[in-house]
Design a protein around this motif. Sequence first.
Motif, PDB file in Angstrom:
ATOM      1  N   LYS A   1      24.704 102.756  48.470  1.00 51.18           N
ATOM      2  CA  LYS A   1      23.719 102.084  49.578  1.00 51.18           C
ATOM      3  C   LYS A   1      22.358 102.665  49.698  1.00 51.18           C
ATOM      4  O   LYS A   1      21.698 101.398  49.573  1.00 51.18           O
ATOM      5  CB  LYS A   1      24.419 102.006  51.051  1.00 51.18           C
ATOM      6  N   LYS A   2      22.281 103.574  49.429  1.00 50.21           N
ATOM      7  CA  LYS A   2      20.724 104.256  49.364  1.00 50.21           C
ATOM      8  C   LYS A   2      19.978 103.703  48.188  1.00 50.21           C
ATOM      9  O   LYS A   2      18.744 103.243  48.458  1.00 50.21           O
ATOM     10  CB  LYS A   2      20.719 105.877  49.212  1.00 50.21           C
ATOM     11  N   VAL A   3      20.620 103.794  47.000  1.00 51.43           N
ATOM     12  CA  VAL A   3      20.064 103.345  45.946  1.00 51.43           C
ATOM     13  C   VAL A   3      19.876 101.686  46.095  1.00 51.43           C
ATOM     14  O   VAL A   3      18.583 101.303  45.772  1.00 51.43           O
ATOM     15  CB  VAL A   3      20.917 103.548  44.533  1.00 51.43           C
ATOM     16  N   GLN A   4      20.822 100.998  46.502  1.00 51.72           N
ATOM     17  CA  GLN A   4      20.649  99.620  46.731  1.00 51.72           C
ATOM     18  C   GLN A   4      19.567  99.114  47.660  1.00 51.72           C
ATOM     19  O   GLN A   4      18.700  98.204  47.519  1.00 51.72           O
ATOM     20  CB  GLN A   4      21.685  98.823  47.018  1.00 51.72           C
ATOM     21  N   ASP A   5      19.327 100.024  48.784  1.00 50.38           N
ATOM     22  CA  ASP A   5      18.491  99.951  49.754  1.00 50.38           C
ATOM     23  C   ASP A   5      16.976  99.774  49.200  1.00 50.38           C
ATOM     24  O   ASP A   5      16.147  99.061  49.317  1.00 50.38           O
ATOM     25  CB  ASP A   5      18.599 100.640  50.941  1.00 50.38           C
ATOM     26  N   MET A   6      16.881 100.931  48.378  1.00 48.38           N
ATOM     27  CA  MET A   6      15.674 101.264  47.652  1.00 48.38           C
ATOM     28  C   MET A   6      15.060 100.101  46.702  1.00 48.38           C
ATOM     29  O   MET A   6      13.907  99.698  46.561  1.00 48.38           O
ATOM     30  CB  MET A   6      15.578 102.509  47.040  1.00 48.38           C
ATOM     31  N   GLN A   7      16.021  99.872  46.195  1.00 50.86           N
ATOM     32  CA  GLN A   7      16.052  98.604  44.905  1.00 50.86           C
ATOM     33  C   GLN A   7      15.340  97.350  45.439  1.00 50.86           C
ATOM     34  O   GLN A   7      14.574  96.663  44.990  1.00 50.86           O
ATOM     35  CB  GLN A   7      17.308  98.533  44.266  1.00 50.86           C
ATOM     36  N   ASN A   8      16.138  97.107  46.784  1.00 52.29           N
ATOM     37  CA  ASN A   8      15.738  95.844  47.473  1.00 52.29           C
ATOM     38  C   ASN A   8      14.530  95.730  48.037  1.00 52.29           C
ATOM     39  O   ASN A   8      13.799  94.845  47.910  1.00 52.29           O
ATOM     40  CB  ASN A   8      16.930  95.620  48.487  1.00 52.29           C
ATOM     41  N   ARG A   9      14.114  96.947  48.479  1.00 48.32           N
ATOM     42  CA  ARG A   9      12.707  96.981  49.047  1.00 48.32           C
ATOM     43  C   ARG A   9      11.570  97.075  48.128  1.00 48.32           C
ATOM     44  O   ARG A   9      10.805  96.108  48.070  1.00 48.32           O
ATOM     45  CB  ARG A   9      12.552  98.590  49.539  1.00 48.32           C
ATOM     46  N   CYS A  10      11.946  97.238  46.851  1.00 48.61           N
ATOM     47  CA  CYS A  10      10.919  97.292  45.685  1.00 48.61           C
ATOM     48  C   CYS A  10      10.900  95.672  45.203  1.00 48.61           C
ATOM     49  O   CYS A  10       9.858  95.082  44.841  1.00 48.61           O
ATOM     50  CB  CYS A  10      11.388  98.019  44.379  1.00 48.61           C
ATOM     51  N   ALA A  11      12.396  94.909  45.243  1.00 50.02           N
ATOM     52  CA  ALA A  11      12.392  93.737  44.975  1.00 50.02           C
ATOM     53  C   ALA A  11      11.575  92.789  45.865  1.00 50.02           C
ATOM     54  O   ALA A  11      10.821  91.772  45.261  1.00 50.02           O
ATOM     55  CB  ALA A  11      13.788  93.453  45.013  1.00 50.02           C
ATOM     56  N   MET A  12      11.544  93.045  46.934  1.00 49.55           N
ATOM     57  CA  MET A  12      10.712  92.286  48.216  1.00 49.55           C
ATOM     58  C   MET A  12       9.404  92.476  47.734  1.00 49.55           C
ATOM     59  O   MET A  12       8.579  91.314  47.854  1.00 49.55           O
ATOM     60  CB  MET A  12      10.934  92.688  49.472  1.00 49.55           C
TER      61      MET A  12
END
Length: 236
Positions: A101-112
Amino acid sequence: MRRRWLKRGMALCMLFAIYLLSREGAILTAKTGAESRGLIMIDSGHGGIDPGVVGIGGLQEKEVNLEIARYLEKELKKEGYEVLLTREADMGLYDEDSRNKKVQDMQNRCAMIQEKKPLLTVSIHQNSYEDQEVCGPQVFYYTHSVKGATLAKCIQEELNQQLKVENPRVEKGNSTYYLLKRSEGVLNIVETGFLTNPREAELLATKEYQQKCAKAICHGILKFLKTVEMNSENMV
């Protein structure tokens, strides 16, 4: 007969007034949209299963981050900017069934950030240290970003001044933090204080101090954008 014509006249006047009001509303709406000075993204660090730092008295970083982000959103909107928060509640940017979850969370922030392409992004966080005496706000920027360094300097100076920091810090370059490394555009990580410092934790739990932090960050952002604008004009 006279009464009938009077009623018809009044009805026509009312219809005309409604038309004028609706037209004025449409004009105001269009004007407001046209006057937007650009998009600024506010990233409220942590959330959901990730509390971030848990400080003195059980104060959770994710809660403080979100409150300051909301106040900052209001301040920037007053200045005519469109604002987007990466999260508006106690939640993470991940799927519940995600293995990491932590990695996906950071990836999604960057994607936004990549999708929205804001003028700049500030990521709100709180700090911690084993020595409880350590305190004060600290702003980080990506080491190789000239504009990032300028933004960090502007925000750091405003935080030091407006929060009346006794031992003021200077902005600091970093090339390892995930958001700084992986995000596009200008981004700063703004840590407004240490939740492991008793006095600072007490202050950061209050609405008044959270608002002070938000106003200082807003003033720093405005100073940076003015600097960028002036430099662009000088290059023409």
